[in-house]
Design a protein around this motif. Structure first.
Motif, PDB file in Angstrom:
ATOM      1  N   VAL A 198       0.852  -1.188   0.000  1.00 55.35           N
ATOM      2  CA  VAL A 198       0.000   0.000   0.000  1.00 55.35           C
ATOM      3  C   VAL A 198       0.885   1.234   0.000  1.00 55.35           C
ATOM      4  N   ASP A 199       0.558   2.180  -0.847  1.00 54.33           N
ATOM      5  CA  ASP A 199       1.171   3.512  -0.921  1.00 54.33           C
ATOM      6  C   ASP A 199       1.280   3.985  -2.361  1.00 54.33           C
ATOM      7  N   GLY A 200       1.870   3.124  -3.190  1.00 51.15           N
ATOM      8  CA  GLY A 200       2.033   3.535  -4.582  1.00 51.15           C
ATOM      9  C   GLY A 200       3.238   4.415  -4.816  1.00 51.15           C
ATOM     10  N   VAL A 201       4.344   4.132  -4.153  1.00 53.33           N
ATOM     11  CA  VAL A 201       5.541   4.951  -4.343  1.00 53.33           C
ATOM     12  C   VAL A 201       6.243   4.590  -5.645  1.00 53.33           C
ATOM     13  N   MET A 202       6.989   5.550  -6.137  1.00 50.24           N
ATOM     14  CA  MET A 202       7.697   5.370  -7.406  1.00 50.24           C
ATOM     15  C   MET A 202       8.563   4.114  -7.489  1.00 50.24           C
ATOM     16  N   PRO A 203       9.494   3.925  -6.574  1.00 50.38           N
ATOM     17  CA  PRO A 203      10.410   2.793  -6.749  1.00 50.38           C
ATOM     18  C   PRO A 203       9.694   1.452  -6.809  1.00 50.38           C
ATOM     19  N   ALA A 204       8.524   1.348  -6.200  1.00 51.86           N
ATOM     20  CA  ALA A 204       7.792   0.088  -6.234  1.00 51.86           C
ATOM     21  C   ALA A 204       7.137  -0.145  -7.591  1.00 51.86           C
ATOM     22  N   ARG A 205       7.038   0.923  -8.361  1.00 54.46           N
ATOM     23  CA  ARG A 205       6.410   0.786  -9.675  1.00 54.46           C
ATOM     24  C   ARG A 205       7.364   0.162 -10.678  1.00 54.46           C
ATOM     25  N   ARG A 206       8.654   0.200 -10.350  1.00 55.73           N
ATOM     26  CA  ARG A 206       9.667  -0.174 -11.326  1.00 55.73           C
ATOM     27  C   ARG A 206      10.170  -1.591 -11.109  1.00 55.73           C
ATOM     28  N   ALA A 207      11.078  -1.975 -12.030  1.00 52.78           N
ATOM     29  CA  ALA A 207      11.822  -3.208 -11.835  1.00 52.78           C
ATOM     30  C   ALA A 207      12.614  -3.049 -10.554  1.00 52.78           C
ATOM     31  N   PRO A 208      12.830  -4.100  -9.818  1.00 51.28           N
ATOM     32  CA  PRO A 208      12.341  -5.441 -10.102  1.00 51.28           C
ATOM     33  C   PRO A 208      11.031  -5.751  -9.394  1.00 51.28           C
ATOM     34  N   TYR A 209      10.317  -4.705  -8.943  1.00 55.52           N
ATOM     35  CA  TYR A 209       9.149  -4.966  -8.106  1.00 55.52           C
ATOM     36  C   TYR A 209       7.858  -5.073  -8.890  1.00 55.52           C
ATOM     37  N   TYR A 210       7.567  -4.037  -9.681  1.00 56.17           N
ATOM     38  CA  TYR A 210       6.289  -4.002 -10.390  1.00 56.17           C
ATOM     39  C   TYR A 210       5.181  -4.411  -9.428  1.00 56.17           C
ATOM     40  N   LEU A 211       5.132  -3.689  -8.345  1.00 59.51           N
ATOM     41  CA  LEU A 211       4.287  -4.082  -7.219  1.00 59.51           C
ATOM     42  C   LEU A 211       2.806  -3.816  -7.459  1.00 59.51           C
ATOM     43  N   THR A 212       2.010  -4.749  -7.090  1.00 60.44           N
ATOM     44  CA  THR A 212       0.571  -4.529  -7.031  1.00 60.44           C
ATOM     45  C   THR A 212       0.274  -3.880  -5.689  1.00 60.44           C
ATOM     46  N   THR A 213      -0.404  -2.739  -5.744  1.00 63.09           N
ATOM     47  CA  THR A 213      -0.528  -1.941  -4.524  1.00 63.09           C
ATOM     48  C   THR A 213      -1.760  -1.056  -4.591  1.00 63.09           C
ATOM     49  N   VAL A 214      -2.106  -0.451  -3.490  1.00 60.74           N
ATOM     50  CA  VAL A 214      -3.140   0.581  -3.495  1.00 60.74           C
ATOM     51  C   VAL A 214      -2.442   1.926  -3.408  1.00 60.74           C
ATOM     52  N   SER A 215      -2.577   2.709  -4.447  1.00 57.22           N
ATOM     53  CA  SER A 215      -1.876   3.991  -4.506  1.00 57.22           C
ATOM     54  C   SER A 215      -2.645   5.068  -3.758  1.00 57.22           C
ATOM     55  N   GLN A 216      -1.936   5.812  -2.951  1.00 56.85           N
ATOM     56  CA  GLN A 216      -2.576   6.912  -2.245  1.00 56.85           C
ATOM     57  C   GLN A 216      -2.737   8.098  -3.196  1.00 56.85           C
TER      58      GLN A 216
END
Lengths: 353, 353
Positions: free
Chosen positions: B279-297
């Motif tokens: 949860v949060d939707g921060v930039m680094p989580a959007r990128r490789a190697p995470y490509y995180l599924t999240t709830v963006s604030q």
DNA sequence: TTGAAAGCGCTACCAA
DNA sequence: TTGGTAGCGCTTTCAA
């Protein structure tokens, strides 16, 4: 406890003077420990001030000619954790010196003129800048109004002093490290061509490569972001194995992280097939999955020296505008294949660190 | 005494008045577009001001009773990119409103009392807080002196308004998502037990799990950092495969990144063997190697509403202290195995995004 | 050692 | 529509 009603009427030197039966000038002196106030009176006034919760009005104090105690702060794009860490250090050290920070700018792009005006409007004592993009117009405003300027992580231009890491040395250090490890085909991933940090690091690196008699490194990049590093990494991965550099220095950690992420996503092993090193020493690069080998900037020392420079210029000391160069320290991680002798570096970037 | 180097002598209303042959009050009014000044005189004064580079002294203006235009800012630990991104948004929106930011604190730990004093000393109009650790003493100072307080990303306590993401809903949303994908053994990686963001997200998640008739999720963690997420990931990796959760929600992206890094370093595939969401939707989580599924604030909306609340309270509007809850948006990445219907989410975290 | 008074730069109030 | 003037809260001569 007295219930505060409506607009809290705050105590002033005048109200304190009245209650203490002395003159306002006496209160003013007592509160600032002027030596020529009798201990008895001083104690009484200080006690009274504490009792009523007196807080001096810095604005009024500044108006009569004192310092505002305010230091302007201009930050670069916070996508780069280096700026975030720098900011945190600035906040901590400013508090230790009793200075307050006025946050004028954070992010990419130049600082607006309206924002630069705030420096004058609030009688800021000085300004700390970590982004090259203070427009020259804004710089001129500061110069004309004698607002001391100090740049951190950038070399100064016309006006102001600067403190920076010895970027040339950092680049050279990394070149030596990679060459000693036996790497022959080298590459550099650069940031903006207009920032001194990027160009100097690349220069220091390339010079050493030339001195070692190796072919000049492949240069790619052009922007200081993870995305650009990622693109550069993909470019490298797409190269035929025989042409692909064996080692690459990114001029910043954020670039290096992008490069590593791309290489690995493309199935190129780091450091197995290619070594990657960076410069900055930011937190996220110290951790999994990067464990980056890098040159760490001496953040605390840089900020301290920056504040020293600012303080000196605020005192109107007739010293030259100076540039202070601090040496970074090698942090050995696991992102590059190195000569065994180099594996015992100063800092360690690994899971056990 | 040594002759002080002449500070640039700045123009004042008095100097302008003299040169223009009018009264200071006329200059003051002309410069602020007071309607009852003749166009002719106004033009002349404005031109003159521009010519000599006049800048109003906000300190003096504030002293006579105006607003300082200063907003205090208290930030949490910047290791977490969420705070860095929040800060950048705050700076941008503040500038748009013509407000100046006084950066009081950034980092872990509570704000010092001396720092809180600055709010009074500089007659700050209001204060924005993103860390729960404003000491209650500092909060009391603000309350007693009627300094409006607004918290962002935290529910308010005794004093002040707040704007926050609907954390319960975010947790529930992610639980639904994972359950719908067929995951049965679930886990939650928590942050500090004292922060509302952490507990609410975990609660929302757990409640939904219970409603689905599944066993309560495994709860580990206890601190909002990459390191703690990493430790939690290692704990999970060490579990026998039969006991290991099939999916885990971290209450923040920084935790989720730590979890992913640990799992992968331990050789556990994400999302192959275990799904991870944050949860949060921060930039680094959007990128490789995470490509995180999240709830963006909804960062911008949160900051805007926060400033709205601040503005309202600064105008002394007799509104209740309120809590504004904003809904986050689902960002689908590649860190979790999901039901095919869910793969077409709103936002996308992937290399093509 | 203390007090009285003069501003710092600005706005607001009351006259003209 | 404009001018004079009285402060805002504080520090700082200059006197006592």
């Amino acid at each position: 406890m007295a219930p505060p009603v409506s607009k809290a009427v705050r105590a002033t030197v005048a109200s304190l003077a009245e209650r203490a039966g002395v003159a306002t000038s006496t209160v003013s002196r007592a509160l600032r420990n002027d030596p020529r106030i009798s201990a008895e009176v001083r104690q009484r006034i200080i006690a009274l001030a504490a009792e009523v919760g007196y807080t001096p009005n810095v604005l009024a104090r500044t108006l009569v000619g004192g310092n505002s105690g305010l230091v302007g702060l201009v930050l670069g794009p916070i996508e780069n954790p280096f700026y975030a860490e720098l900011m945190q250090m600035v906040v901590a050290r400013a508090a230790a010196r009793g200075w307050r920070l006025m946050l004028l700018h954070a992010g990419p792009g130049p600082i607006e003129e309206a924002t630069a005006e705030a420096l004058l409007q609030y009688r800021v004592d000085g300004c700390l800048i970590t982004s090259a993009e203070l427009s020259s117009r804004a710089a001129a405003i500061c110069a004309a109004n004698k607002v001391p300027l100090v740049m951190i992580n950038r070399v100064a231009w016309e006006h102001g002093s600067a403190v920076s890491c010895d970027n040339q040395a950092a680049g050279a250090l990394l070149a030596d490290l990679l060459i000693r490890a036996g790497h022959r085909r080298l590459a550099v991933v650069t940031g903006f061509a207009t920032t001194s940090t990027s160009t100097e690091r690349a220069e220091g690196f390339s010079r050493r490569v030339a001195e070692a008699g190796l072919p000049p490194p492949l240069c790619i990049g052009g922007e200081n972001s993870h995305a650009r590093g990622f693109a550069a990494g993909m470019q490298l991965a797409a190269l035929p194995a025989a042409e692909r550099p064996e080692a690459v220095m990114a001029v910043s950690d954020i670039l290096a992280m992008g490069v590593m992420d791309a290489l690995r996503e493309a199935g190129v092993s780091v450091p197995g097939e290619i070594s990657v090193v960076g410069v900055d020493g930011v937190m996220p690069a110290r951790r999994a999955p990067y464990y980056l080998t890098t040159v760490s900037q001496p953040l605390e020392a840089m900020v301290e020296r920056g504040f020293d420079l600012l303080a000196a210029r605020m005192r109107d000391e007739p010293r030259e505008e100076e540039v202070v160069l601090l040496r970074g320290s090698l942090t050995i991680g696991r992102s590059a294949r190195l000569h065994p002798d180099d594996l015992a570096g100063n800092g360690q970037n690994g899971p056990e660190a």
